[in-house]
Write an enzyme that holds these catalytic residues in place. Structure first.
Site, short mmCIF file in Angstrom:
data_model
loop_
_atom_site.label_atom_id
_atom_site.label_comp_id
_atom_site.label_asym_id
_atom_site.label_seq_id
_atom_site.Cartn_x
_atom_site.Cartn_y
_atom_site.Cartn_z
N LYS A 14 0.83 -1.22 0.00
CA LYS A 14 0.00 0.00 0.00
C LYS A 14 0.87 1.27 0.00
CE LYS A 14 -2.36 -0.98 3.82
NZ LYS A 14 -1.71 -2.25 4.25
N ARG A 89 -9.98 0.20 8.78
CA ARG A 89 -9.41 -1.11 9.10
C ARG A 89 -10.41 -1.99 9.85
NH1 ARG A 89 -3.67 0.49 8.89
NH2 ARG A 89 -2.29 -1.23 9.39
N ARG A 128 11.75 -4.58 4.93
CA ARG A 128 11.38 -3.19 4.60
C ARG A 128 12.26 -2.19 5.36
NH1 ARG A 128 5.23 -1.32 5.03
NH2 ARG A 128 5.45 -1.81 7.25
N ARG A 161 11.04 -0.13 10.85
CA ARG A 161 9.96 0.14 11.81
C ARG A 161 10.01 -0.88 12.94
NH1 ARG A 161 4.41 0.90 8.49
NH2 ARG A 161 3.67 -0.28 10.28
N ARG A 172 0.07 -8.48 13.73
CA ARG A 172 -0.58 -7.55 12.78
C ARG A 172 -1.36 -8.34 11.72
NH1 ARG A 172 4.46 -4.54 10.89
NH2 ARG A 172 3.11 -3.35 9.50
P1 AMP Z 1 0.46 0.87 9.16
O1 AMP Z 1 1.56 1.88 9.00
O2 AMP Z 1 -0.71 1.15 8.28
O3 AMP Z 1 0.97 -0.53 9.04
O4 AMP Z 1 -0.08 1.04 10.67
C1 AMP Z 1 0.79 0.86 11.78
C2 AMP Z 1 -0.03 0.73 13.06
O5 AMP Z 1 -0.80 1.91 13.28
C3 AMP Z 1 -1.07 -0.40 13.06
O6 AMP Z 1 -0.49 -1.65 13.40
C4 AMP Z 1 -2.04 0.11 14.12
O7 AMP Z 1 -1.53 -0.05 15.43
C5 AMP Z 1 -2.07 1.61 13.83
N1 AMP Z 1 -3.09 1.95 12.81
C6 AMP Z 1 -2.88 2.44 11.57
N2 AMP Z 1 -4.05 2.66 10.93
C7 AMP Z 1 -5.04 2.30 11.78
C8 AMP Z 1 -6.45 2.26 11.71
N3 AMP Z 1 -7.10 2.64 10.59
N4 AMP Z 1 -7.14 1.83 12.79
C9 AMP Z 1 -6.51 1.46 13.92
N5 AMP Z 1 -5.18 1.43 14.06
C10 AMP Z 1 -4.43 1.84 13.00
#
Ligand code: AMP
Length: 216
Positions: A14, A89, A128, A161, A172
């Site tokens: 993404k 999500r 990554r 990260r 996750r």
């Molecule tokens: P990402 O960078 O999209 O992989 O998001 C990293 C982390 O941020 C996730 O594992 C969640 O803890 C939090 N997070 C990101 N987007 C959301 C969302 N839409 N709803 C809830 N938690 C989120």
């Protein structure tokens, strides 16, 4: 207001696709993950509240997340076009988004779904690396930077990260299967749902999406 949604499990690509689409200048990128990471780094009250969720790979509560999105909508002009990356999500977030858009005369024009097998996702996430400054995305095997640890684009330092470690990745992916995967049926039933084959080169995936967006 026009919205496109980019959905899929962690590691599906993404972030890479968002970089390319937003580079065309039509859509503004909103990554809830990036926004939450910035909040944690800033040490703000909200940052302290959400740090624990992020470290373990759990989801930040829906009401906190939707507020963030609504604030962005309300501080933008009514004709703005956004690409949502990593949001919604949960079904709850998707319903809150529908309400938020109804109140602001907004529409979701496309939902792009990126998906691939678990072992590929894990391989992508563990390798990554991200630029601290410009957020360009690399992979230690598939798209390494020219100089180890240094961004090709801006010379910034690359980092991994914290939640890209194996244990948190497993959580996750479980959270994705339990809470997010059902959004596929939710959006399929509404139309404008496009499943993208991500077992191709990133440039080909981006071209496919950009071509669909150009047609409309
Ligand atoms: P990402 O960078 O999209 O992989 O998001 C990293 C982390 O941020 C996730 O594992 C969640 O803890 C939090 N997070 C990101 N987007 C959301 C969302 N839409 N709803 C809830 N938690 C989120």
């Amino acid at each position: 207001m026009e919205i496109i949604v980019l959905m899929g499990p962690p590691g599906a690509g993404k972030g890479t696709v968002s970089e390319s689409i937003t580079a065309q200048g039509k859509f503004k990128h909103i990554s809830t993950g990036d926004l939450f990471r910035e909040a944690v780094t800033s040490g703000s009250e909200i940052g302290k509240e959400i740090a624990g969720y992020m470290e373990s790979g759990s989801l930040v509560p829906d009401n906190v997340t939707i507020k963030l999105i609504e604030n962005i909508f309300d501080s933008s002009n009514k004709e703005a076009k956004f690409m949502l990356d990593g949001f919604p999500r949960t079904i709850g977030q998707a319903e809150m988004l529908e309400n938020a858009l109804k109140e602001r005369n907004g529409i979701i024009s496309h939902v792009f779904f990126l998906n691939t097998k678990k072992d590929v996702l894990i391989q992508r996430l563990t390798g990554r690396r991200i630029c601290k400054d410009c957020k360009a995305i690399y992979h230690t095997l598939f798209s390494p930077s020219k100089v180890d640890g240094i961004c090709d684009v801006c010379g910034g330092e690359l980092y991994q990260r914290e939640d890209d470690c194996l244990e948190t990745i497993e959580n996750r992916l479980n959270v994705y299967n339990k809470k997010t995967a059902s959004l596929v049926d939710f959006y399929k039933s509404k139309g404008s749902f496009v499943e993208v084959d991500v077992n191709k080169k990133p440039a080909e995936i981006c071209d496919e999406i950009n071509n669909i967006l150009k047609e409309n």
